[in-house]
Motif scaffolding. Structure first.
Motif, short mmCIF file in Angstrom:
data_model
loop_
_atom_site.label_atom_id
_atom_site.label_comp_id
_atom_site.label_asym_id
_atom_site.label_seq_id
_atom_site.Cartn_x
_atom_site.Cartn_y
_atom_site.Cartn_z
N ALA A 272 0.83 -1.21 0.00
CA ALA A 272 0.00 0.00 0.00
C ALA A 272 0.87 1.25 0.00
CB ALA A 272 -0.94 -0.02 1.21
N ASP A 275 2.23 1.86 -3.46
CA ASP A 275 1.17 2.41 -4.32
C ASP A 275 0.91 3.86 -3.98
OD1 ASP A 275 -0.84 -0.65 -4.45
OD2 ASP A 275 0.79 0.08 -5.75
N TYR A 276 0.95 4.19 -2.71
CA TYR A 276 0.72 5.59 -2.32
C TYR A 276 1.83 6.48 -2.86
CZ TYR A 276 -0.06 9.76 0.43
OH TYR A 276 -0.27 11.05 0.80
N PHE A 279 1.74 6.23 -6.97
CA PHE A 279 0.51 6.47 -7.74
C PHE A 279 -0.46 7.40 -7.03
CE2 PHE A 279 -2.19 5.41 -11.27
CZ PHE A 279 -3.48 5.53 -10.77
N ILE A 280 -0.90 7.02 -5.86
CA ILE A 280 -2.01 7.72 -5.20
C ILE A 280 -1.65 9.18 -4.90
CG2 ILE A 280 -3.53 7.73 -3.19
CD1 ILE A 280 -3.05 4.65 -3.06
N PHE A 289 2.20 2.89 -11.98
CA PHE A 289 1.42 1.91 -11.23
C PHE A 289 1.94 0.52 -11.51
CE2 PHE A 289 -1.82 0.40 -8.64
CZ PHE A 289 -2.57 -0.58 -9.26
N ARG A 290 2.67 0.00 -10.55
CA ARG A 290 3.18 -1.37 -10.56
C ARG A 290 3.82 -1.67 -11.90
NH1 ARG A 290 -2.12 -3.94 -7.42
NH2 ARG A 290 -1.95 -2.57 -5.61
N HIS A 296 -1.57 3.84 -17.19
CA HIS A 296 -2.85 4.40 -16.74
C HIS A 296 -2.90 5.90 -16.98
CE1 HIS A 296 -2.88 0.53 -14.67
NE2 HIS A 296 -4.18 0.65 -14.61
#
Lengths: 392, 468
Positions: A272, A275-276, A279-280, A289-290, A296
């Protein structure tokens, strides 16, 4: 009493023995300054010349350099330092002790441009013999490089245990297989193996922690059972409400469970966090993203133009799953299938294709061959990634 | 916003499910509100979406707001009528929960710390679920992709562009995608975050239901221990907090297990009968939820339900006639609920396996599969130390494992595990085990039952040794 004193002395000696007995062992074969350590069996090369920068090797045909190994210790890591004007690839070879003269094992080593060191974690190869009879290289035709150094390394038991502790806490990343299984902690014994742990194609090279946990649990249960058998007077006691022995066993088991849970829980949290971070928390245009990288973002920014027609051409790198992902992201607008004639479509999304460029006439080129009619790049997202529309 | 959408979208199915459970309880309500709520969510989503499916494929009712409201109304109205007429005067439930000792301070600290740790882990995974795009293949190819297509066309279409004919994914039941369509309909369009976040509901339901089931038998600390154990399983968390349907299946399986677990040593015939009625409906809903529900788990559950009825007969709660009636009830539910789905598959030439035809599966021995299974269960990070613990308890406490009520999750697990293992050992599904692709999904379906049995066996050991 004297037996106890002897045991204590042995332990004290082992603990306080000279530090050098506990250090990593290494040996270096230095080829710079015109040195050639050892005696090498070589086939003919166009150039094979010791020099200031190392042993210059130029091969017009495939050639071989091999020498008797005879290491001072069992080798775990071999570092090969080279200098090359361009990327190359050579094969590292070895012959096990007692093997027939021509039975060599080999694998390919990528050589980077400039001065570079390739680190080979040899236990990754189950045919590796830490005291192999011979080692060397097979140099493909067309290779031109300087061999500067070969360093042999081995870590002592304490350092290997420390490395296993370090690798225990090294987390995998979210991969396409993460939904199907989790490798869990994998233990490695050298810093090179730890560095490579989640960077190379799976499976990870190392030992599953289960190899140690399960025997540990079995041994623990056996000890408790032996205690129960040998000390019947303790059977009536209680340990937090459990029968004494079962209670002690479950306490130990709970400690192992909690440790394992801590390890895997932190890995889940790291997913998480990554990802933060990537991406986030990032604005559109800066997100990755990964293993879909920037796809994306590229699709999101391209959607207004893509939506002007029901289909578009999508050119991803070959052998990637991006086509299916883009089909999902853009639905009901769809990428044309690979068998559709692409000249029917006006809008093109090119992703990570540095081999697709725009020619002087405005058309897209693939290896200098025209791919499309002339058009305009509507948006550029970086090298090899852009949105293109055919001029009407 | 996405979380609100999911919660809002849950209301009608949960209400229908609540009433369904309540009506099946009859005039002797048994469940606590929390149990009924959780069972209602699990069964309600499937029941309402199956109703929507039937309306769409038989009467071409579109998948718009009115279509969904019609589906909800078809269930809601008769259930409300039954609840407030036939069952108007039924007694209130008086569930008996196991006593809880006063915990020492260190016990409270340990529980608090584990609780915080669990919330952090699950919270992190949920945050990623709501905040990141879809990543995994089956969601991109199947669950979300079909939902997008259904939402766009407002119908259940078997041919999804760019395909020109039905493919393997069309053989999957459409209920999970339909729930995403419902949420998208509420949102006014596709909402990726809410469509993915929906899956967390089934994961949370498993945790809460496990607590409720355990709480009837064991004290609060033990029930919380069960929740901690289940939530600490890494792969179950990953599966639950991603848009895959395996925890959806696990929640259904565990719902039926829970009901049978509560029924098996009931001393009240009416209570036992109402629980078995609910189990029968649950089995039929499982059969239409996912393909393995029909092909694999429904037959096993028929056996386990009859076993439960037989044990009730042995305990003098049931008569032989009641056992027969149980079998008839389960069969009727399967015909009434799963029957239309089977007919639909036959009429449309859809296979009964997951994108594979069952009839074309060949049988041969795959020697590397046992080792692959051992790796998955014991050597990877999927299930922590659950299976070594479970195996140990089965060996040491085998008598308790096969006596009521632990018999229910134990027998079901052994049957299901055996059936799965047979498929992996002897059919082309072996690749799913060897490549570690589909194997763990089948285990994920069963782990809530395994955790239930594990906690009961551990706690029973203590209780047994405390008795004089």
């Amino acid at each position: 009493m004297s037996r106890l004193r002897t045991s204590l002395l042995a332990v004290a000696f082992a603990l306080f023995a000279p530090v050098s007995a506990w250090a990593m062992q290494s040996a270096t074969w230095d080829f710079t300054n015109a040195q050639v350590p050892g005696s090498w069996d070589v086939s003919s090369f166009e150039v094979l010349q010791p020099g200031q920068d190392g042993l210059h090797i130029r091969a017009s045909a495939e050639g071989r350099l091999v020498r008797r190994f005879d290491p001072p210790f069992g080798v775990q890591v071999i570092e090969i330092t080279t200098k090359s004007a361009q990327p190359a690839s050579i094969d590292f070879v070895w012959r096990r002790r007692g093997a027939p003269p021509e039975q060599y094992y080999q694998f390919s080593i990528p050589i980077d441009e400039g001065v570079a060191t390739a680190q080979l974690n040899m236990p990754d190869y189950h045919t590796w013999d830490a005291r192999a009879a011979d080692i060397g290289f097979v140099i493909p035709a067309g290779t031109d490089l300087y061999l500067q150094k070969i360093t042999l390394k081995r870590w002592n038991i304490g350092e290997q245990l420390a490395e296993m502790w370090t690798s225990f806490w090294k987390f995998d990343r979210v991969q396409p297989y993460t939904i199907n299984f989790l490798w869990g902690p994998v233990l490695t014994r050298t810093p090179v193996a730890t560095h490579n742990l989640w960077n190379m194609a799976p499976p990870p090279r190392g030992w599953s922690v289960g190899r140690f946990l399960l025997p540990l649990i079995a041994a623990w249960a056996l000890c408790i059972w032996a205690w129960w058998m040998l000390k019947p007077q303790s059977r009536g006691r209680r340990f937090f409400g459990f029968p004494y022995h079962a209670g002690v066993f479950f306490l130990g088991f709970a400690v192992l469970w909690l440790g394992f849970d801590l390890r895997m829980g932190l890995e889940t949290i790291s997913y998480a966090k990554t990802d933060y971070d990537t991406f986030i928390s990032k604005p559109v245009g800066e997100r990755t993203f990964r293993n879909a990288y920037t796809l994306h973002d590229v699709v999101e920014q391209s959607l207004p133009e893509l939506r002007t027609s029901p289909q578009f051409v999508f050119l991803p790198p070959p052998n990637t799953p991006f086509r299916t992902l883009v089909r999902y992201l853009t639905y009901p607008i769809l990428p044309a299938s690979e068998t559709d004639p692409i000249d029917r479509f006006d809008t093109w999304l090119v992703y990570e294709r540095p081999d697709v460029t725009q020619g002087s006439g405005g058309q897209l080129l693939f290896r200098n061959q025209p791919l499309s009619r002339p058009g305009t790049i509507l948006k550029s997202f970086g090298s090899g990634t852009f949105l293109f529309r055919i001029d009407q | 916003m996405s979380l609100l959408l999911v919660l809002l979208g849950l209301v009608p199915p949960a209400l229908c499910g609540w009433l369904l459970v309540r009506c099946l309880e009859g005039s002797n309500p048994f469940f606590t509100r929390l149990e009924r709520g959780v069972l209602g969510i699990i069964f309600g989503i499937t029941a309402t979406m199956f109703t929507m499916f039937l309306l769409q494929v038989t009467l071409s009712v579109p998948l718009d707001i009115y279509g969904f409201l019609m589906a909800f109304a078809i269930l809601l109205v008769p259930l409300l009528v039954i609840r407030f007429t036939v069952l108007r005067h039924s007694a209130s439930a008086t569930p008996v929960l196991a006593p809880t000792p006063i915990l020492p301070l260190w016990g409270k600290i340990v529980i608090g710390m584990l609780g915080v740790w669990t919330i952090v882990k699950v919270g992190a995974a949920a945050f990623a679920l709501f905040s990141t795009p879809t990543f995994y293949d089956d969601t991109i190819d199947n669950w979300n992709y079909r939902a997008k297509a259904f939402l766009h066309t407002q119908e259940i279409t078997l041919v999804i562009p760019p395909d020109t004919a039905p493919t393997g994914i069309s053989s999957y039941p459409p209920l999970v995608p339909l729930m995403k369509v419902w949420i998208g309909t509420l949102a006014g369009g596709w909402n990726e975050s809410a469509a993915n976040g929906l899956h967390a509901v089934w994961y949370i339901c498993c945790l809460v239901l496990l607590y409720c089931v355990l709480r009837r038998r064991v004290s609060v600390p033990w029930a919380l221990a069960g929740v901690y154990i289940l939530s600490s399983l890494p792969l179950f968390l990953i599966q639950g907090m991603n848009a895959y349907a395996d925890v959806y299946v696990a929640s259904h399986i565990f719902a039926v297990i829970s009901v049978l677990f509560m029924a098996v040593d009931s001393v009240n015939r009416r209570t036992a009968w109402s629980l078995l009625r609910l189990a029968g409906v649950g089995i039929a809903l499982l059969a239409v939820g996912k393909n393995e529900g029909l092909a694999l788990y429904a037959p096993l559950f028929v056996f386990v339900t009859l076993l439960c009825a037989w044990m009730l007969c042995k305990g003098s709660t049931f008569k032989t006639r009641d056992v027969v009636m149980t079998g008839i009830w389960v069969a009727v539910m399967l015909v009434v609920i799963a029957g239309p789905w089977v007919v639909y598959k036959q009429l449309n030439g859809l296979v009964f396996g997951n994108a594979h035809s069952i009839s074309t599966i060949s049988v041969s021995w795959h020697k590397d599969v046992p080792f692959a299974i051992l790796i998955n269960l014991f050597l990877e990070g999927n299930w922590l130390l659950l299976f070594p613990l479970f195996v140990l308890l089965l060996l040491v406490r085998w008598r308790a494992a096969f006596s009521s009520p632990i018999l229910i999750p134990t027998v079901f697990f052994l049957l299901a595990f055996g059936a799965q293992t047979f498929l992996y050992l002897f059919t082309s599904l072996a690749s799913e085990a060897l490549m570690q692709t589909g194997y763990a999904r089948g285990i994920a379906h069963l782990v809530p039952a395994v955790v239930l049995a594990t906690v009961m066996l551990m706690e029973g050991w203590l209780r047994q040794t405390r008795q004089p």
